[in-house]
Design a protein around this motif. Structure first.
Motif, mmCIF file in Angstrom:
data_model
loop_
_atom_site.group_PDB
_atom_site.id
_atom_site.type_symbol
_atom_site.label_atom_id
_atom_site.label_comp_id
_atom_site.label_asym_id
_atom_site.label_seq_id
_atom_site.Cartn_x
_atom_site.Cartn_y
_atom_site.Cartn_z
ATOM 1 N N LEU A 156 -27.070 -27.520 -0.539
ATOM 2 C CA LEU A 156 -25.733 -28.061 -0.285
ATOM 3 C C LEU A 156 -24.888 -28.068 -1.553
ATOM 4 O O LEU A 156 -23.674 -27.788 -1.512
ATOM 5 N N PHE A 157 -25.519 -28.360 -2.682
ATOM 6 C CA PHE A 157 -24.819 -28.355 -3.962
ATOM 7 C C PHE A 157 -24.313 -26.958 -4.292
ATOM 8 O O PHE A 157 -23.166 -26.776 -4.720
ATOM 9 N N ARG A 191 -19.231 -34.556 -11.958
ATOM 10 C CA ARG A 191 -20.138 -35.715 -12.042
ATOM 11 C C ARG A 191 -21.374 -35.487 -11.183
ATOM 12 O O ARG A 191 -22.490 -35.856 -11.566
ATOM 13 N N LEU A 192 -21.184 -34.882 -10.009
ATOM 14 C CA LEU A 192 -22.322 -34.558 -9.155
ATOM 15 C C LEU A 192 -23.262 -33.583 -9.849
ATOM 16 O O LEU A 192 -24.491 -33.709 -9.751
ATOM 17 N N LEU A 233 -13.152 -25.341 -8.965
ATOM 18 C CA LEU A 233 -14.503 -25.572 -9.467
ATOM 19 C C LEU A 233 -14.505 -26.357 -10.772
ATOM 20 O O LEU A 233 -15.300 -27.285 -10.952
ATOM 21 N N TYR A 234 -13.641 -25.996 -11.691
ATOM 22 C CA TYR A 234 -13.654 -26.616 -13.019
ATOM 23 C C TYR A 234 -12.737 -27.835 -13.099
ATOM 24 O O TYR A 234 -12.731 -28.531 -14.110
ATOM 25 N N ALA A 275 -26.282 -26.359 -15.587
ATOM 26 C CA ALA A 275 -25.078 -26.826 -14.903
ATOM 27 C C ALA A 275 -24.719 -28.246 -15.329
ATOM 28 O O ALA A 275 -23.535 -28.559 -15.540
ATOM 29 N N ALA A 276 -25.718 -29.101 -15.474
ATOM 30 C CA ALA A 276 -25.455 -30.473 -15.905
ATOM 31 C C ALA A 276 -24.901 -30.508 -17.324
ATOM 32 O O ALA A 276 -23.971 -31.274 -17.624
ATOM 33 N N SER A 277 -25.466 -29.678 -18.209
ATOM 34 C CA SER A 277 -24.976 -29.617 -19.588
ATOM 35 C C SER A 277 -23.519 -29.170 -19.638
ATOM 36 O O SER A 277 -22.683 -29.782 -20.320
#
Length: 479
Positions: free
Chosen positions: A341-342, A363-364, A355-356, A200-202
């Motif tokens: 929560l995320f 950033r979160l 979402l996008y 998800a971060a990538s």
């Protein structure tokens, strides 16, 4: 070295090496399953996005797999050099379990890894998919054997002690010891969550920089579904694991909760949940405690007036370090709540069609990227430090397991490990993060099916990123 004994240095050395190592198998387990899912979706839908994502993440998988093998090899030697007392006492149990891991899991992974990495254009699609599934299955089997060994050290079963050494009497009891199912489920879900947050971060990073938008959206969506589903399941598994620990290692629970007195009830009955405080091992109290009445009873005993044994019920020499455990446990639980929560926030934004487009959420997602691995490390520290002062709980104390070394040689080897690990694995991790942030290359032929015929060229980046040693034990994921 700073007045530390050989025992303390040996513990620090093993803790340092296993902390590095455990990160790589966690991502290996998750990415192997993710790659199997991507290839299955590609074969079913023929959507080129899945092929693009597979070819992108397999580079990172190969690099991560190689670092996991190398870092695990070091730990195998540490058992003999630093912990010979443990090997002599319990080697008849842990030795065969680790051997089974090599014979069943690592050979399976190594046997099919070459086809998985280099066979996309050289073998048929069915065989290639089968190889990917076998590698993913191998990571799961490997976790099973490693967790069986580690769990036995916490809740030993199926043995007798003859001439000061453990002799197995029932291998089913050894493997399926009382804490094994909970530890295995907890670890595997933690690996899947860690990988999902990494993915998800990538993808969020790529969307923030307007790169590889279709592929990035797809993998962000898949990663968030995994977080949404797996994070609440992990909370349920963690609760069951806690109840099991309360039964078999009550001192660990008391230290994690910062409770010192068994009969200490607040004015409403039960015992409180200490949200924050500083456990003081010398004064035998938790200072500056912030409490929620009766919530501790509800969480730990599922009853508003339940009780647990306090640390004062245990001899001083049998108490784990409550100051450390109190905080590592709360780091793990706090990050677990943040993951739930995320996942829920991502679901709400998905339903609202934002979402996008939400820069704040993207950033979160980048910030949450390492949360799974940090929680995994905090959980591992809670588990292993909470077992002290035992290596094999109730049977072998840590000071009886260490080798008869002077402090100097252990300090020297520890210093060398620190330098070498930060240089070698630091470079590897940095390169892996660079690959993850770059995103998949645009698909030049989105409607063209891959050629599986002989003579096709394997992407050079995949070959460069993978250098696993098939003769090295792919082991000691957790100890």
């Amino acid at each position: 070295m700073y007045g530390l004994t050989a025992l303390e240095l040996a513990r620090i050395q093993f803790g340092f090496t296993v902390s590095f190592h455990i990160l790589f198998p966690a991502i290996t387990i998750g990415l192997a399953c993710f790659l199997a899912f991507l290839e299955a979706r590609w074969l079913y839908t023929k959507d080129s996005v899945y092929r693009t994502l597979y070819q992108f993440w397999i580079k990172i998988f190969a690099l991560n797999f190689g670092m996991g093998v190398v870092s695990g090899l070091v730990m195998a030697y540490e058992f003999g050099t630093n912990w010979s007392g443990f090997s002599q006492f319990a080697g008849s149990v842990t030795g065969p379990l680790l051997t089974y891991e090599v014979l069943t899991a690592f050979f399976l992974e190594a046997g099919f890894l070459g086809v998985m990495l280099f066979g996309w254009n050289r073998v048929g699609p069915g065989l290639h998919f089968f190889s990917t599934v076998m590698v993913a299955l191998g990571t799961m089997i490997s976790s099973t054997w490693i967790l069986a060994s580690n769990s036995w050290m916490h809740t030993p079963a199926g043995y007798v002690i003859v001439a000061g050494k453990v002799v197995p009497t029932d291998w089913l009891e050894v493997i399926f010891n009382p804490s094994f199912p909970y530890r295995l489920a907890h670890m595997v879900i933690a690996a899947l969550l860690s990988t999902a947050l990494f993915v998800a971060a990538s993808s969020a990073w790529q969307l923030l920089h307007d790169r590889a938008v279709p592929a990035a959206r797809k993998m962000l969506s898949m990663a968030l579904w995994m977080v949404l589903i797996a994070a609440p399941i992990q909370a349920v598994v963690g609760d069951a694991h806690g109840l099991n620990t309360l039964e078999h290692q009550p001192a660990k629970i008391a230290a994690m909760e910062g409770h010192w007195n068994t009969a200490a009830k607040d004015d409403k009955g039960g015992f409180p949940l200490i949200v924050f405080g500083i456990p003081d091992m010398e004064r035998e109290e938790t200072r500056y405690a912030i409490e929620i009445p009766r919530l501790g009873s509800l969480i730990l005993t599922h009853s508003l007036d339940g009780q647990i044994r306090g640390l004062k019920d245990f001899p001083r020499e049998d108490r784990p370090n409550a100051t450390v455990l109190f905080f590592t446990f709360r780091i793990m639980v706090g990050l677990g709540v943040a993951m739930i929560l995320f996942g829920l926030l991502g679901w709400v934004l998905r339903r609202n069609g934002a979402l996008y487009r939400s820069k704040a959420f993207l950033r979160l997602a980048v910030v949450m990227g390492p949360a799974g691995l940090v929680a995994l490390l905090a959980g591992w520290m809670t588990t292993e430090i909470g077992r002290q002062p035992w290596v094999v709980y109730g049977l072998l104390r840590t000071h009886d397991a260490v080798s008869a070394h002077a402090a100097g040689p252990v300090a020297l080897s520890l210093a060398l490990f620190v330098v070498i690990y930060f240089v070698c694995f630091g470079v590897g991790i940095r390169y892996m993060l660079k690959l993850a942030s770059a995103g998949p290359a645009p698909d030049a032929h989105p409607h063209e099916e891959p050629s599986y015929g002989p003579g096709s060229v394997v992407p050079a980046a995949i070959a460069a990123a993978s250098t696993p040693n098939p003769m090295a034990p792919h082991g000691q994921r957790e100890s």
